[in-house]
Design a protein around this motif. Structure first.
Motif, PDB file in Angstrom:
ATOM      1  N   SER A   7       0.854  -1.183   0.000  1.00 61.15           N
ATOM      2  CA  SER A   7       0.000   0.000   0.000  1.00 61.15           C
ATOM      3  C   SER A   7       0.888   1.230   0.000  1.00 61.15           C
ATOM      4  O   SER A   7       2.087   1.146   0.295  1.00 61.15           O
ATOM      5  N   GLY A   8       0.283   2.362  -0.345  1.00 62.61           N
ATOM      6  CA  GLY A   8       0.991   3.627  -0.253  1.00 62.61           C
ATOM      7  C   GLY A   8       1.316   4.310  -1.561  1.00 62.61           C
ATOM      8  O   GLY A   8       1.724   5.477  -1.555  1.00 62.61           O
ATOM      9  N   GLY A   9       1.170   3.630  -2.665  1.00 68.54           N
ATOM     10  CA  GLY A   9       1.448   4.283  -3.938  1.00 68.54           C
ATOM     11  C   GLY A   9       0.449   5.397  -4.219  1.00 68.54           C
ATOM     12  O   GLY A   9      -0.703   5.330  -3.796  1.00 68.54           O
ATOM     13  N   ASP A  10       0.912   6.419  -4.929  1.00 62.37           N
ATOM     14  CA  ASP A  10       0.043   7.575  -5.174  1.00 62.37           C
ATOM     15  C   ASP A  10       0.665   8.474  -6.233  1.00 62.37           C
ATOM     16  O   ASP A  10       1.770   8.201  -6.723  1.00 62.37           O
ATOM     17  N   LEU A  11      -0.048   9.524  -6.574  1.00 61.11           N
ATOM     18  CA  LEU A  11       0.456  10.587  -7.441  1.00 61.11           C
ATOM     19  C   LEU A  11       0.947  11.709  -6.545  1.00 61.11           C
ATOM     20  O   LEU A  11       0.214  12.175  -5.662  1.00 61.11           O
ATOM     21  N   VAL A  12       2.188  12.154  -6.783  1.00 62.57           N
ATOM     22  CA  VAL A  12       2.775  13.194  -5.948  1.00 62.57           C
ATOM     23  C   VAL A  12       3.597  14.127  -6.831  1.00 62.57           C
ATOM     24  O   VAL A  12       4.102  13.712  -7.878  1.00 62.57           O
TER      25      VAL A  12
END
Length: 120
Positions: A7-12
């Motif tokens: 978990s933890g992936g994202d757009l940054v």
């Protein structure tokens, strides 16, 4: 068998931070090393960071000083703290576990992958 859940992936935005988590369950005693690989479109999968049960770590040169891998043996969880993210860090990040994770061919267990996208 061992299951890995990431978990933890994202757009940054560039310069930002993310923390990836990978929880292991199943026959945990088989795991000595855990780590994170990444794969960008059109590129081969590469080892980003690894940590042994002893706590010793190693990193891809391009992430040294920016990424930190850590491990909570009580929770069977490994983390990847990613700071000062760059667009070139954009990739699918895979949790890996086994007796060794130094080479992709040595990895016994893979997570499903989590997307990290860094915008410029």
């Amino acid at each position: 068998q061992v299951q890995l859940v990431e978990s933890g992936g994202d757009l940054v935005q560039a310069g930002g931070s993310l923390r990836l988590s990978c929880a292991a369950s199943g026959i945990i005693f088989r795991i000595n090393a855990m780590g994170w690989y990444r794969q960008a479109p059109g590129k081969r999968r590469e080892l980003v960071a690894a940590i042994a049960r002893s706590g010793s770590t190693n990193y891809l040169d391009s992430v040294k000083g920016r990424f930190t891998i850590s491990r909570d043996n009580a929770k069977n969880t490994v983390y990847l703290q990613m700071n000062s993210l760059k667009p070139e860090d954009t990739a699918v990040y895979y949790c890996a576990a086994g007796t060794s994770v130094a080479l992709a061919s040595q990895v016994n267990y893979w997570g499903q992958g989590t997307q990290v996208t860094v915008s410029s």
